[in-house]
Design a protein around this motif. Structure first.
Motif, PDB file in Angstrom:
ATOM      1  N   GLY A  16      12.562  19.413  25.676  1.00 39.50           N
ATOM      2  CA  GLY A  16      11.270  19.613  26.257  1.00 39.50           C
ATOM      3  C   GLY A  16      11.471  20.422  27.295  1.00 39.50           C
ATOM      4  O   GLY A  16      12.403  20.754  27.232  1.00 39.50           O
ATOM      5  N   SER A  17      10.293  20.004  28.471  1.00 36.44           N
ATOM      6  CA  SER A  17      10.453  21.253  29.753  1.00 36.44           C
ATOM      7  C   SER A  17      10.331  20.330  30.774  1.00 36.44           C
ATOM      8  O   SER A  17      10.356  19.247  30.879  1.00 36.44           O
ATOM      9  N   LEU A  18      11.304  21.519  31.956  1.00 35.07           N
ATOM     10  CA  LEU A  18      10.393  20.643  33.320  1.00 35.07           C
ATOM     11  C   LEU A  18      10.703  22.223  34.470  1.00 35.07           C
ATOM     12  O   LEU A  18      11.242  23.308  34.213  1.00 35.07           O
ATOM     13  N   LYS A  65      20.764  30.488  28.864  1.00 29.87           N
ATOM     14  CA  LYS A  65      20.118  32.367  28.931  1.00 29.87           C
ATOM     15  C   LYS A  65      18.650  32.899  27.384  1.00 29.87           C
ATOM     16  O   LYS A  65      19.613  31.518  27.106  1.00 29.87           O
ATOM     17  N   GLY A  66      17.726  32.674  28.118  1.00 29.34           N
ATOM     18  CA  GLY A  66      16.691  32.495  27.035  1.00 29.34           C
ATOM     19  C   GLY A  66      16.572  31.159  26.535  1.00 29.34           C
ATOM     20  O   GLY A  66      14.762  31.445  25.854  1.00 29.34           O
ATOM     21  N   ARG A  67      16.730  29.943  28.002  1.00 30.76           N
ATOM     22  CA  ARG A  67      15.971  28.700  27.944  1.00 30.76           C
ATOM     23  C   ARG A  67      15.568  28.685  29.273  1.00 30.76           C
ATOM     24  O   ARG A  67      14.543  27.916  29.909  1.00 30.76           O
ATOM     25  N   GLN A  82      12.448  26.895  35.892  1.00 35.09           N
ATOM     26  CA  GLN A  82      12.188  26.962  34.837  1.00 35.09           C
ATOM     27  C   GLN A  82      12.548  26.291  33.392  1.00 35.09           C
ATOM     28  O   GLN A  82      13.591  27.696  32.944  1.00 35.09           O
ATOM     29  N   MET A  83      12.378  25.719  32.883  1.00 36.17           N
ATOM     30  CA  MET A  83      13.821  25.108  32.162  1.00 36.17           C
ATOM     31  C   MET A  83      13.086  24.758  30.430  1.00 36.17           C
ATOM     32  O   MET A  83      12.358  23.822  30.664  1.00 36.17           O
ATOM     33  N   GLU A  89      23.517  18.556  27.217  1.00 36.63           N
ATOM     34  CA  GLU A  89      24.254  19.335  28.187  1.00 36.63           C
ATOM     35  C   GLU A  89      23.920  19.787  29.739  1.00 36.63           C
ATOM     36  O   GLU A  89      24.365  20.373  30.522  1.00 36.63           O
ATOM     37  N   ASP A  90      22.538  19.651  29.260  1.00 37.27           N
ATOM     38  CA  ASP A  90      22.341  20.151  30.418  1.00 37.27           C
ATOM     39  C   ASP A  90      21.570  18.514  31.767  1.00 37.27           C
ATOM     40  O   ASP A  90      21.190  19.694  33.067  1.00 37.27           O
ATOM     41  N   THR A  91      22.547  17.748  31.314  1.00 34.56           N
ATOM     42  CA  THR A  91      22.425  16.571  32.423  1.00 34.56           C
ATOM     43  C   THR A  91      22.769  16.795  33.461  1.00 34.56           C
ATOM     44  O   THR A  91      23.562  17.092  33.073  1.00 34.56           O
ATOM     45  N   ALA A  92      22.609  17.449  34.745  1.00 37.65           N
ATOM     46  CA  ALA A  92      23.514  17.480  35.971  1.00 37.65           C
ATOM     47  C   ALA A  92      22.555  17.580  36.823  1.00 37.65           C
ATOM     48  O   ALA A  92      21.135  16.577  36.944  1.00 37.65           O
TER      49      ALA A  92
END
Length: 123
Positions: A16-18, A65-67, A82-83, A89-92
């Motif tokens: 997903g995106s946020l 990078k790229g995301r 924009q993610m 692993e992006d949880t933080a």
């Protein structure tokens, strides 16, 4: 003096995106490089992305990078992250920061920090 307030965090499924926003107060915002950092439980704060005060130069950690895309609107005193294609692993907790000097990946170059916004990516 620059005060920063992040928003836009939340819970999202993998893939997903946020979009995170960081609203800044202070008339010198446009003269500050801006950065996004993140800190996961039990880990050190790490660099995510940075943008020059004009917005013409951007920098990214290899892991995003790229995301992820960093951008800024100096008229609105706001910086965005924009993610896309989010991974567990992006949880933080994500923090924005301001530096009255060239953009850097080092947190020590940033003088002002927001309180952070939690991003949780479920698998």
């Amino acid at each position: 003096q620059v005060q920063l307030v992040e928003s836009g965090g939340g819970l999202v499924q993998a893939g997903g995106s946020l979009r995170l926003s960081c609203a800044a107060s202070g008339r010198t915002f446009s003269r500050h490089a801006m950065g996004w950092f993140r800190q996961a439980p039990g880990k050190e704060r790490e660099f995510v992305a940075a943008i020059s005060w004009r917005g013409d130069n951007t920098y990214y950690a290899d892991s995003v990078k790229g995301r992820f895309t960093i951008s800024r609107d100096n008229a609105k005193n706001t910086v965005y992250l924009q993610m896309n294609s989010l991974k567990p692993e992006d949880t933080a907790v994500y923090y924005c920061a301001a530096a009255p000097r060239p953009a850097s990946s080092s947190p020590y170059e940033y003088d002002y920090w927001g309180q952070g916004t939690q991003v949780t990516v479920s698998s």
